[in-house]
Every structure is written in C-alpha cells, then in structure tokens.
Design a protein around this motif. Structure first.
Motif, mmCIF file in Angstrom:
data_model
loop_
_atom_site.group_PDB
_atom_site.id
_atom_site.type_symbol
_atom_site.label_atom_id
_atom_site.label_comp_id
_atom_site.label_asym_id
_atom_site.label_seq_id
_atom_site.Cartn_x
_atom_site.Cartn_y
_atom_site.Cartn_z
ATOM 1 N N GLY A 1 0.811 -1.213 0.000
ATOM 2 C CA GLY A 1 0.000 0.000 0.000
ATOM 3 C C GLY A 1 0.839 1.254 0.000
ATOM 4 N N ALA A 2 0.182 2.343 -0.333
ATOM 5 C CA ALA A 2 0.799 3.669 -0.290
ATOM 6 C C ALA A 2 -0.294 4.676 -0.012
ATOM 7 C CB ALA A 2 1.492 3.991 -1.609
ATOM 8 N N SER A 3 0.046 5.672 0.787
ATOM 9 C CA SER A 3 -0.854 6.798 1.023
ATOM 10 C C SER A 3 -0.136 8.061 0.575
ATOM 11 C CB SER A 3 -1.221 6.904 2.507
ATOM 12 O OG SER A 3 -2.041 5.826 2.881
ATOM 13 N N HIS B 1 -6.267 -4.150 -7.343
ATOM 14 C CA HIS B 1 -5.640 -2.856 -7.071
ATOM 15 C C HIS B 1 -6.753 -1.848 -6.789
ATOM 16 C CE1 HIS B 1 -2.796 0.545 -8.701
ATOM 17 N NE2 HIS B 1 -3.148 0.743 -7.451
ATOM 18 N N LEU B 2 -6.664 -1.214 -5.630
ATOM 19 C CA LEU B 2 -7.630 -0.212 -5.216
ATOM 20 C C LEU B 2 -6.941 1.142 -5.114
ATOM 21 C CD1 LEU B 2 -10.235 0.924 -3.806
ATOM 22 C CD2 LEU B 2 -9.212 0.144 -1.666
ATOM 23 N N VAL B 3 -7.568 2.166 -5.691
ATOM 24 C CA VAL B 3 -7.160 3.553 -5.455
ATOM 25 C C VAL B 3 -8.343 4.214 -4.761
ATOM 26 C CG1 VAL B 3 -6.468 5.763 -6.462
ATOM 27 C CG2 VAL B 3 -5.628 3.614 -7.455
ATOM 28 N N HIS B 4 -8.085 4.746 -3.568
ATOM 29 C CA HIS B 4 -9.102 5.329 -2.691
ATOM 30 C C HIS B 4 -8.810 6.825 -2.570
ATOM 31 C CE1 HIS B 4 -11.822 5.413 0.801
ATOM 32 N NE2 HIS B 4 -10.905 6.109 1.431
ATOM 33 N N VAL B 5 -9.734 7.660 -3.027
ATOM 34 C CA VAL B 5 -9.570 9.119 -2.982
ATOM 35 C C VAL B 5 -10.540 9.661 -1.940
ATOM 36 C CG1 VAL B 5 -9.658 11.263 -4.316
ATOM 37 C CG2 VAL B 5 -8.959 9.122 -5.441
ATOM 38 N N ALA B 6 -9.987 10.307 -0.901
ATOM 39 C CA ALA B 6 -10.810 10.798 0.204
ATOM 40 C C ALA B 6 -10.705 12.317 0.318
ATOM 41 C CB ALA B 6 -10.363 10.148 1.509
ATOM 42 N N GLU C 1 -6.474 12.560 1.280
ATOM 43 C CA GLU C 1 -5.609 11.395 1.095
ATOM 44 C C GLU C 1 -5.979 10.678 -0.192
ATOM 45 O OE1 GLU C 1 -4.694 7.094 3.311
ATOM 46 O OE2 GLU C 1 -6.246 8.413 4.097
ATOM 47 N N VAL C 2 -4.952 10.157 -0.841
ATOM 48 C CA VAL C 2 -5.149 9.196 -1.921
ATOM 49 C C VAL C 2 -4.351 7.978 -1.496
ATOM 50 C CG1 VAL C 2 -4.913 8.669 -4.367
ATOM 51 C CG2 VAL C 2 -5.242 11.038 -3.641
ATOM 52 N N SER C 3 -5.032 6.864 -1.354
ATOM 53 C CA SER C 3 -4.311 5.655 -0.971
ATOM 54 C C SER C 3 -4.511 4.600 -2.039
ATOM 55 C CB SER C 3 -4.772 5.147 0.397
ATOM 56 O OG SER C 3 -6.113 4.741 0.351
ATOM 57 N N GLU C 4 -3.539 3.720 -2.114
ATOM 58 C CA GLU C 4 -3.679 2.582 -3.021
ATOM 59 C C GLU C 4 -3.247 1.332 -2.283
ATOM 60 O OE1 GLU C 4 -1.235 2.537 -6.544
ATOM 61 O OE2 GLU C 4 0.391 3.550 -5.521
ATOM 62 N N SER C 5 -3.915 0.242 -2.617
ATOM 63 C CA SER C 5 -3.621 -1.054 -2.022
ATOM 64 C C SER C 5 -3.614 -2.096 -3.119
ATOM 65 C CB SER C 5 -4.676 -1.427 -0.974
ATOM 66 O OG SER C 5 -4.687 -0.491 0.076
ATOM 67 N N VAL C 6 -2.720 -3.071 -2.969
ATOM 68 C CA VAL C 6 -2.616 -4.169 -3.928
ATOM 69 C C VAL C 6 -2.594 -5.467 -3.131
ATOM 70 C CG1 VAL C 6 -1.202 -5.248 -5.727
ATOM 71 C CG2 VAL C 6 -1.323 -2.744 -5.565
#
Length: 190
Positions: free
Chosen positions: A77-79, A143-148, A157-162
């Motif tokens: 992941g990355a934020s 792969h998820l990109v989450h834009v909050a 925040e923009v986070s991504e998870s794999v």
C-alpha cells in the motif's frame, strides 16, 4: 492460493466508522512495515483520479502488511498526503502511526473525511509487486485507489492497495435511504 479462512476482508463503506470506535479491530492480525516515506509526484493514474495538477508534490507513505501468524505479505500500500498538513509532521517519520492514518490526517488538517471514491481494478502484478507479495507473476492482483476528501472538497488522502486477487474478499455493506427503497418490503419482487 489463499485458504478461504485466511482471506482478508475489506469492508469498504463502513471502515471509517469502525476505525473510529476501535482501530485495532481492523488490523490486529496484520503487522505493518513502513517501507518508504518521502516527497514524490504521484504516478499519473493516481494524479488523474485525484484531479491533481501535473507535478504536484505529496508525502508518500508506502507500507507492506504481513500476516502475523504466517509472516507472509498480504498487502502492498501507499498513502499520498498533501504537504499542506503533512509537511514537517510526524507523518514524515518512517514509523507506523499511533492510530488509524485517517484519524491522524483529521487531527493534522483540522478537517474530517466526508467523501470517498474507490477505483477497483483487477490486473496482473508488476514484477516488483509479484516479488514483494511472494506470488507468481501470472497470478492476478486486485488494485484499489481510494480518494478521500473533506466536506469542502479538500483532498485529504489518496491511498492505493494491492492484494493477491484470490486472497481478498470485498464486503460492501451500506444503508439504503428510504427514497431508494421506494417503499418496498423485502418480500416484494423487484
């Protein structure tokens, strides 16, 4: 392949509320390792989904989550966090934060998370992802990109998870407003 009993459950819509009540509940079986912290211009896809100006600098916090029992990597992941509140803060330290990251962001920014958009994609892993997750390069990932954002549309925040695709179960639970239900009961056919 993951055993059915070892799949991670990602609860999209209700995760913020549960984390406000008990942030340990969500991650007690996972060990977090911060692998990188620094300033970057997010990758093109992240910048596009977050409507960022080209070249925008953000603080990135990259992490790997490991299963405490098996020691195997479960998630990469990355934020990406705006420098307006992250610059010079404890978020620049390569350490796990003391509570859910979004709670730290709310404290530092003075704003509350109000809107989020999730972008899901099934794809093949990059070579680096396959190595980090200890999976075959022919095994798919989710792969998820989450834009909050805050209520005033400020990006928080923009986070991504794999995850290995066969090791994740997505549970999307939410209330239906009365207007969407149209007054039907559960026994009526649509």
């Amino acid at each position: 392949m993951c055993a059915e009993s070892r799949r991670l459950q990602r609860r999209s819509r209700c995760r913020y509320g549960r984390a406000r009540n008990d942030h340990q509940l969500l991650t007690s079986h996972l060990r977090h390792e911060i692998t990188e912290v620094g300033r970057v211009s997010p990758p093109e896809r992240i910048a596009l989904l977050a409507a960022l100006e080209p070249g925008t600098q953000m603080l990135v916090r990259r992490r790997t989550l490991f299963d405490r029992e098996t020691g195997k990597p479960q998630e990469l992941g990355a934020s990406y966090l705006p420098l307006s509140f992250a610059d010079g803060s404890f978020l620049e330290a390569p350490e796990v934060v003391p509570k859910a990251l979004f709670l730290c962001v709310e404290d530092l920014s003075g704003k509350r998370y109000a809107h989020a958009r999730d972008h899901w994609q099934w794809r093949m892993p990059s070579t680096a992802e396959a190595e980090a997750l200890q999976i075959s390069p022919s095994r798919g990932v989710l792969h998820l990109v989450h834009v909050a954002r805050a209520a005033d549309h400020t990006l928080l925040e923009v986070s991504e998870s794999v995850w290995p695709a066969d090791c994740i179960e997505i549970i999307d639970e939410y209330e239906l407003p009365e207007a969407q239900r149209g007054g039907r009961t559960d026994r009526q056919a649509p």
